[in-house]
Design an enzyme around this catalytic site. Structure first.
Site, PDB file in Angstrom:
ATOM      1  N   SER B  54     -41.412 -13.884  17.343  1.00  0.00           N
ATOM      2  CA  SER B  54     -41.074 -14.939  16.396  1.00  0.00           C
ATOM      3  C   SER B  54     -39.858 -14.465  15.603  1.00  0.00           C
ATOM      4  O   SER B  54     -39.870 -13.347  15.078  1.00  0.00           O
ATOM      5  CB  SER B  54     -42.269 -15.168  15.468  1.00  0.00           C
ATOM      6  OG  SER B  54     -42.049 -16.309  14.693  1.00  0.00           O
ATOM      7  N   GLU B  55     -38.815 -15.278  15.513  1.00  0.00           N
ATOM      8  CA  GLU B  55     -37.549 -14.765  14.973  1.00  0.00           C
ATOM      9  C   GLU B  55     -37.600 -14.420  13.486  1.00  0.00           C
ATOM     10  O   GLU B  55     -36.708 -13.751  12.985  1.00  0.00           O
ATOM     11  CB  GLU B  55     -36.359 -15.658  15.312  1.00  0.00           C
ATOM     12  CG  GLU B  55     -36.437 -17.112  14.990  1.00  0.00           C
ATOM     13  CD  GLU B  55     -36.937 -17.978  16.138  1.00  0.00           C
ATOM     14  OE1 GLU B  55     -37.911 -17.577  16.814  1.00  0.00           O
ATOM     15  OE2 GLU B  55     -36.402 -19.074  16.325  1.00  0.00           O
ATOM     16  N   ASN B  56     -38.640 -14.864  12.780  1.00  0.00           N
ATOM     17  CA  ASN B  56     -38.766 -14.451  11.382  1.00  0.00           C
ATOM     18  C   ASN B  56     -39.326 -13.028  11.241  1.00  0.00           C
ATOM     19  O   ASN B  56     -39.547 -12.565  10.124  1.00  0.00           O
ATOM     20  CB  ASN B  56     -39.601 -15.452  10.574  1.00  0.00           C
ATOM     21  CG  ASN B  56     -40.953 -15.721  11.192  1.00  0.00           C
ATOM     22  OD1 ASN B  56     -41.103 -15.765  12.400  1.00  0.00           O
ATOM     23  ND2 ASN B  56     -41.952 -15.888  10.360  1.00  0.00           N
TER      24      ASN B  56
END
Lengths: 238, 227
Positions: B54-56
């Site tokens: 997840s890019e966060n």
């Protein structure tokens, strides 16, 4: 509260935000509302001494929440980030010409802040080559592939959110509330961190610490928000 | 009437998700975009050993928590509550994009507004509308090892989404390797779009009618194997 913890960096939110000047560039941590320094933002929204701010943050919170409050209170001149469509107020303010927006791909934004904090003036990336977001950016070919130049980003002040600080200012973060906060802690002249709790030095093992204390100038205790049902909600104020 | 269309479109989305789930190999690191791609997680086998990024700032997305266990400090890039999967780890946004931009993501599955016949992707802006969000789309397009596009075969107004040339703003010069719709599976090799699979409820004639892009038909054309 029998043990009173002494932390030299601890200030009230009201005192901390006095360091922000009119027209400053301010880095603000968070991804949506996750990892947002709510108490600091609300305190700025209620004060009048620093407006015309350029906010560098992935989003502008949500409508009326987090940085969304600062938009309503008209403290923001310009927003630099990757995604503003999730705050309808930001879209409205941009349409009416009240808000400038600079869109940077999320990874380029994260790396630009990291570079800013690491003393790197600029870097090249493949992201956004050939797109509208490449307009006006220098392009160069390395090993037969096209790259865009992106300058590092620094700011006057960083407002970040950590879960806990120790009394020296070492920080640990909660789960994905880490996001942009650690890089932002390295990329501003003044770093103000909001935490839920301050603990004695030695509470964190050295390998647990994500942000070392020397990056942190001021520690503010979150005294306005509490976690209810997994979400930060505003406490009823006296 | 609305209901019928709604169910039809939900079934289409599930079919796309199931087909792509089959494509994700054991031991790979995969980033799932917003929309249809997020459904894929529901169709991975529990022992699939596919690690979702997840890019966060998370590798190892687990299932959606029950309401009483929701912690909004633990969210996906779509800002939905999640849990930690097996061997999960947390890192900052810059480290997350080291993973993405450094080519450490094996597969990125993303939605799109249009894909061209060479695999160029438009998935961040609509012409004439405000351009106020890009997120991590361009970082993933430029740097994932393999890109699978998950889209409905045609747009809501029935216009083709797989087109000769993009009329929507491009997300980058890097091209997708695979396109999965509810009707067909295409692969792109050497800039050539090839139809590899057809769903059991369509025909080659229908695909030709609903696809603006020029494509060749695989000699080993198969039926899309999803239930």
């Amino acid at each position: 509260m029998e043990n009173i913890i002494h932390c030299e960096k601890l200030k009230s939110a009201e005192d901390a935000i006095k360091w922000i000047r009119h027209g400053d560039h301010v880095l603000v941590g968070g991804f949506g509302l996750c990892g947002t320094p709510f108490t600091l933002i609300d305190t700025i929204a209620e004060s009048d001494h620093a407006r015309e701010l350029t906010i560098i943050s992935n989003n502008l919170g949500e409508a009326g929440k987090g940085l969304g409050k600062l938009l309503i209170s008209k403290h923001i001149k310009k927003a630099i980030g990757s995604y503003f469509t999730s705050n309808r107020d930001a879209v409205k303010a941009w349409k009416s010409g009240e808000l400038e927006i600079e869109l940077i791909p999320q990874g380029t934004l994260a790396e630009a802040i990291r570079a800013g904090g690491a003393g790197i003036a600029a870097f090249y990336t493949k992201t956004a080559v050939g797109t509208q977001l490449a307009e006006g950016k220098e392009e160069r070919v390395f090993n037969g592939e096209r790259y865009l130049l992106q300058r590092g980003i620094r700011a006057n002040v960083a407002l970040i959110k950590a879960l806990k600080a120790d009394t020296m200012g070492n920080l640990i973060y909660s789960k994905t509330a880490r996001n942009f906060n650690p890089m932002m802690a390295t990329a501003a002249d003044l770093v103000i961190v909001e935490v839920d709790e301050i603990v004695e030095v030695g509470t964190f093992a050295p390998e647990e610490i994500v942000t070392p204390h020397n990056y942190v100038d001021i520690v503010v205790l979150n005294d306005r928000y509490e976690k209810v049902g997994g979400e930060y909600v505003e406490r009823h104020r006296k | 009437m609305l209901n019928v269309t709604g169910n039809k479109s939900a079934a289409a989305r599930i079919r796309i998700a199931k087909r792509i789930a089959q494509e994700l190999q054991e031991g790979t690191v995969v980033n799932l975009g917003v929309g249809i791609p997020t459904l894929i997680q529901n169709y991975l086998k529990p022992d699939s050993k596919v690690y979702l990024q997840s890019e966060n700032g998370l590798l190892g997305i687990g299932p959606t928590p029950p309401p009483e266990e929701i912690d909004m400090d633990l969210i996906s890039a779509s800002k939905h509550p999640i849990t930690f999967g097996e061997g999960a780890s947390i890192f900052s946004s810059s480290d997350s994009f080291v993973m993405i931009r450094g080519g450490h993501i094996d597969v990125a599955v993303m939605g799109a507004l249009q894909v061209s016949q060479t695999g160029e992707i438009a998935n961040w802006a609509v012409p004439g509308q405000d351009i106020l969000g890009v997120g991590g789309a361009m970082d993933l397009v430029a740097n994932a090892k393999k890109i699978i596009i998950a889209i409905s075969h045609v747009a809501k107004d029935q216009s083709p989404k797989i087109v000769k040339e993009l009329t929507y703003p491009t997300s980058g010069i890097r091209q997708a390797e695979m396109i999965v719709t509810e009707k067909a599976v295409f692969r792109i090799e050497n800039g050539q779009l090839r139809l590899d699979e057809l769903s059991s409820d369509t025909t080659l004639e229908e695909i030709q009618k609903l696809t603006e892009a020029e494509f060749i038909v695989s000699e080993k054309l198969k039926t899309m194997a999803v239930d």
